[in-house]
Scaffold this motif. Structure first.
Motif, PDB file in Angstrom:
ATOM      1  N   CYS A 192       0.721  -1.461   0.106  1.00  0.00           N
ATOM      2  CA  CYS A 192      -0.021  -0.071  -0.053  1.00  0.00           C
ATOM      3  C   CYS A 192       0.904   1.400  -0.081  1.00  0.00           C
ATOM      4  O   CYS A 192       0.224   2.332  -0.200  1.00  0.00           O
ATOM      5  CB  CYS A 192      -0.872  -0.137   1.235  1.00  0.00           C
ATOM      6  N   GLU A 198      -2.025   1.929  -6.495  1.00  0.00           N
ATOM      7  CA  GLU A 198      -3.240   2.876  -6.199  1.00  0.00           C
ATOM      8  C   GLU A 198      -4.646   1.822  -6.374  1.00  0.00           C
ATOM      9  O   GLU A 198      -5.418   2.078  -5.633  1.00  0.00           O
ATOM     10  CB  GLU A 198      -3.501   4.058  -7.319  1.00  0.00           C
ATOM     11  N   ARG A 201      -4.981   0.853  -2.687  1.00  0.00           N
ATOM     12  CA  ARG A 201      -5.409   2.083  -1.925  1.00  0.00           C
ATOM     13  C   ARG A 201      -6.674   2.169  -2.041  1.00  0.00           C
ATOM     14  O   ARG A 201      -7.627   2.841  -1.266  1.00  0.00           O
ATOM     15  CB  ARG A 201      -4.577   3.234  -2.326  1.00  0.00           C
ATOM     16  N   ASP A 202      -7.250   1.936  -3.668  1.00  0.00           N
ATOM     17  CA  ASP A 202      -8.816   1.987  -3.768  1.00  0.00           C
ATOM     18  C   ASP A 202      -9.726   0.868  -2.920  1.00  0.00           C
ATOM     19  O   ASP A 202     -10.622   1.274  -2.333  1.00  0.00           O
ATOM     20  CB  ASP A 202      -8.984   1.807  -5.081  1.00  0.00           C
ATOM     21  N   ILE A 204      -8.640  -0.247  -0.100  1.00  0.00           N
ATOM     22  CA  ILE A 204      -8.465   0.243   1.315  1.00  0.00           C
ATOM     23  C   ILE A 204      -9.639   1.320   1.609  1.00  0.00           C
ATOM     24  O   ILE A 204     -10.586   1.305   2.747  1.00  0.00           O
ATOM     25  CB  ILE A 204      -6.996   0.794   1.655  1.00  0.00           C
ATOM     26  N   ARG A 205      -9.756   2.263   0.595  1.00  0.00           N
ATOM     27  CA  ARG A 205     -10.874   3.098   0.677  1.00  0.00           C
ATOM     28  C   ARG A 205     -12.140   2.531   0.603  1.00  0.00           C
ATOM     29  O   ARG A 205     -13.190   2.900   1.597  1.00  0.00           O
ATOM     30  CB  ARG A 205     -10.759   4.140  -0.490  1.00  0.00           C
ATOM     31  N   MET A 206     -12.493   1.404   0.340  1.00  0.00           N
ATOM     32  CA  MET A 206     -13.702   0.756   0.153  1.00  0.00           C
ATOM     33  C   MET A 206     -13.994  -0.314   1.415  1.00  0.00           C
ATOM     34  O   MET A 206     -14.994  -0.685   1.472  1.00  0.00           O
ATOM     35  CB  MET A 206     -14.046   0.179  -1.184  1.00  0.00           C
ATOM     36  N   VAL A 246      -4.854   6.745   3.940  1.00  0.00           N
ATOM     37  CA  VAL A 246      -5.370   6.421   2.925  1.00  0.00           C
ATOM     38  C   VAL A 246      -6.899   6.584   3.526  1.00  0.00           C
ATOM     39  O   VAL A 246      -7.962   7.007   2.886  1.00  0.00           O
ATOM     40  CB  VAL A 246      -5.378   5.101   2.304  1.00  0.00           C
ATOM     41  N   LYS A 247      -7.346   6.093   4.876  1.00  0.00           N
ATOM     42  CA  LYS A 247      -8.531   6.043   5.248  1.00  0.00           C
ATOM     43  C   LYS A 247      -9.130   7.530   5.795  1.00  0.00           C
ATOM     44  O   LYS A 247     -10.226   7.727   6.463  1.00  0.00           O
ATOM     45  CB  LYS A 247      -8.861   5.031   6.428  1.00  0.00           C
ATOM     46  N   ASN A 248      -8.194   8.200   5.779  1.00  0.00           N
ATOM     47  CA  ASN A 248      -8.351   9.528   6.355  1.00  0.00           C
ATOM     48  C   ASN A 248      -8.667   9.405   7.917  1.00  0.00           C
ATOM     49  O   ASN A 248      -9.622  10.219   8.179  1.00  0.00           O
ATOM     50  CB  ASN A 248      -9.382  10.424   5.544  1.00  0.00           C
TER      51      ASN A 248
END
Length: 269
Positions: A192, A198, A201-202, A204-206, A246-248
């Motif tokens: 990651c 990327e 990381r996408d 991870i975001r979901m 990445v998750k902010n």
């Protein structure tokens, strides 16, 4: 540990569980130094992963070397053609040991195709059955095999109670969503942090925070900024930092959640 002109390993208040590494494959430092470095980096527990009939006993022995060490029993798809009925019996017996927390690393790998695909599928199925019978979670490797991974896991939706993790997740969103819906965790590691990742990381975001656990897969996949060095559990804080970013989510909020996820999956009360 020399910085070698790289960032120091970040220090966090909350401990981290290393859910996936291969201690018997590390060559750079003696085991005692590897564990000392991990403890200094805030790693509380380490799960070292079996991958072959050839290292089932090695992993068992490692789990006795230190109170922070735990293990798995299983055969990776690369070695599926080495799997025999006797191997299955051995995994089943040794997985009863209190230091063994999962059946793994099991699954499918159609990228390298080191073993016949039909044999991979059968061995994956057989080891999922062992996990279901013993009420253990599984550690799954899936590469370029999303559809077949889903198809086989569907057969165990009711019998595999404790689910598990799809580790080193690099697959597509369909497998990710299926795993999340079924209650599996997704394991993220140094990939990651790579500029080209990327797609990871996408994912991870979901992925909900409650489905994320952390790993190194050491000695492989060393995170930035230590790429080129042998990976080790002490670098796990870099993975934690990147996933939280990445998750902010603030790292001090993030770490207790992923710790609880790892604890619930592998060390339930």
């Amino acid at each position: 540990m020399s910085k070698r002109n790289k960032r120091e390993i970040p220090a966090f208040e909350h401990p981290i569980i290393e859910t996936h590494c291969h201690l018997d494959y590390l060559k750079e430092n003696p085991l005692e130094d590897t564990l000392a470095n991990a403890k200094a980096a805030g790693i509380e527990k380490i799960i070292t992963i079996a991958v072959s009939p050839d290292n089932l006993d090695t992993v068992m022995a490692l789990t006795q070397a230190d109170d922070m060490l735990w293990g798995t029993q299983g055969v990776h798809p690369h070695d599926a053609e080495k799997y025999t009925q006797a191997t299955g019996v051995k995994i089943r017996e040794q997985a009863l040991n209190e230091r063994i927390v999962a059946v793994g690393e099991i699954g499918l790998d159609y990228f390298y195709d080191n073993a016949d695909r039909e044999i991979q599928r059968q061995v994956f199925h057989d080891q999922l059955q062992i996990a279901a019978d013993l009420d253990l979670p599984v550690v799954i490797h899936s590469r370029e095999a999303d559809d077949d991974t889903i198809e086989i896991l569907r057969r165990f939706e009711t019998s595999l109670k404790r689910k598990g993790v799809i580790h080193s997740f690099t697959s597509g969103p369909e497998l990710a969503q299926y795993a999340i819906d079924q209650g599996f965790c997704l394991g993220f590691n140094g990939i990651c942090t790579f500029n080209t990742a990327e797609n990871v990381r996408d994912i991870i975001r979901m992925t909900p925070l409650e489905n994320i656990i952390l790993e190194t897969d050491a000695p492989y996949l060393t995170p930035v900024p230590y790429r080129g060095k042998e990976n080790a559990s002490c670098y796990l804080p870099f993975v934690a930092e990147k996933v939280a970013d990445v998750k902010n989510v603030d790292i001090n909020e993030f770490l207790p959640i992923v710790y609880a996820n790892s604890q619930a999956l592998f060390f339930p009360e």
